[in-house]
Design an enzyme around this catalytic site. Structure first.
Site: not given
Length: 293
Positions: A42, A45
């Site tokens: 991600c 993230c």
């Protein structure tokens, strides 16, 4: 400061399904715990993670950052209704008290963290709902009783409306849908509640006949889409979600127009009910795309 040093200082910890109860739920009864639901693949993230880690170190113990990899802990992601990552949830007294999704800039994260100051303790309805959620798999009747007790205290308690409504639907009681309809659109449970309301129509068609009857019909005539439809209703009611996805995919593959594209619609509702990060949802959406295109 490296992540190893941060972890050693206690500002940042890694948690998983085995340690979550002690390191997040129990610990949050003495200090706020902020859980970062993330995954290695991600991109956002990787932007948000260092910001949270930096602020956790700055806080010097005022709150703890717990990092949870959703790929390695899908059941926790489902339990806390993580629809997208990064998802950040603040825990106090064993429950979620605030949350956000997405990679916010540092200034907005700081503003959000300021709300973690004096927080109201869990209400009696909150505590009953937490107990009910923990009981659902091994003692659904006990869970229902606790949800009902919570609603006696607070008739508008969203977590209890969702928990009880869903359990009632799975048990074959269509009145569960009416409870789900009471959940306001700004509640964390609203999206999943809408999905279960959609599934209620299919679950209601689960007949008293043994599901083996429909399996026999399908073996004798693979084109018997009505038998597949009723079998899927039984499978969802029995929480056999992987089987239900396979059965509904079989209908889409053979005749998408059956019941006004009903199988595809029920698949989408089931994916929403399970949550975007659930492994069955990820695989099921990929399989559905392959069948359709």
């Amino acid at each position: 400061m490296s992540l190893a040093n941060k972890s050693a200082s206690g500002a940042v910890i890694d948690v998983n399904e085995r340690t979550f109860r002690a390191d997040v739920l129990e610990r949050s009864r003495t200090v706020p715990v902020v859980v970062d639901f993330w995954a290695p693949w991600c991109g956002p993230c990787r932007v948000l993670g260092p910001i949270l880690e930096k602020l956790a170190v700055e806080a010097k113990g005022a709150w703890i950052l717990a990092k949870l990899n959703v790929d390695e802990n899908p059941r926790l992601a489902q339990m806390f209704q993580v629809q997208g990552i990064p998802a950040v949830k603040a825990f106090r007294d064993g429950r979620v008290v605030d949350e956000f999704t997405g990679a916010l800039p540092e200034s907005q994260v700081r503003a959000w963290l300021k709300r973690l100051g004096p927080l109201a303790p869990a209400s009696p309805a909150d505590r009953l709902a937490d107990e009910a959620a923990a009981l659902e798999e091994r003692d659904p009747l006990g869970a229902k009783a606790r949800y009902e007790s919570a609603l006696n205290i607070d008739p508008n308690h969203s977590a209890s409306l969702f928990g009880l409504g869903r359990l009632m639907l799975i048990a074959g009681d269509p009145a569960g849908a009416e409870l789900l309809k009471k959940i306001p659109s700004d509640a964390p449970q609203w999206k999943q509640a809408q999905a279960w309301i959609t599934l209620a129509g299919l679950i209601a068609e689960a007949e008293d006949a043994n599901p083996s009857v429909f399996l026999e019909r399908i073996e004798q005539n693979p084109a018997d889409l009505e038998a597949r439809w009723l079998l899927a209703a039984h499978q969802i009611r029995g929480q056999r979600y992987a089987d239900a996805i396979e059965t509904l995919l079989g209908i889409v593959m053979r005749n998408r127009a059956f019941r006004d594209d009903g199988a595809r619609k029920m698949l989408l509702a089931l994916f929403a009910a399970l949550g975007d990060q659930h492994p069955l949802t990820i695989k099921g959406r990929r399989d559905l795309a392959n069948v359709m295109f």
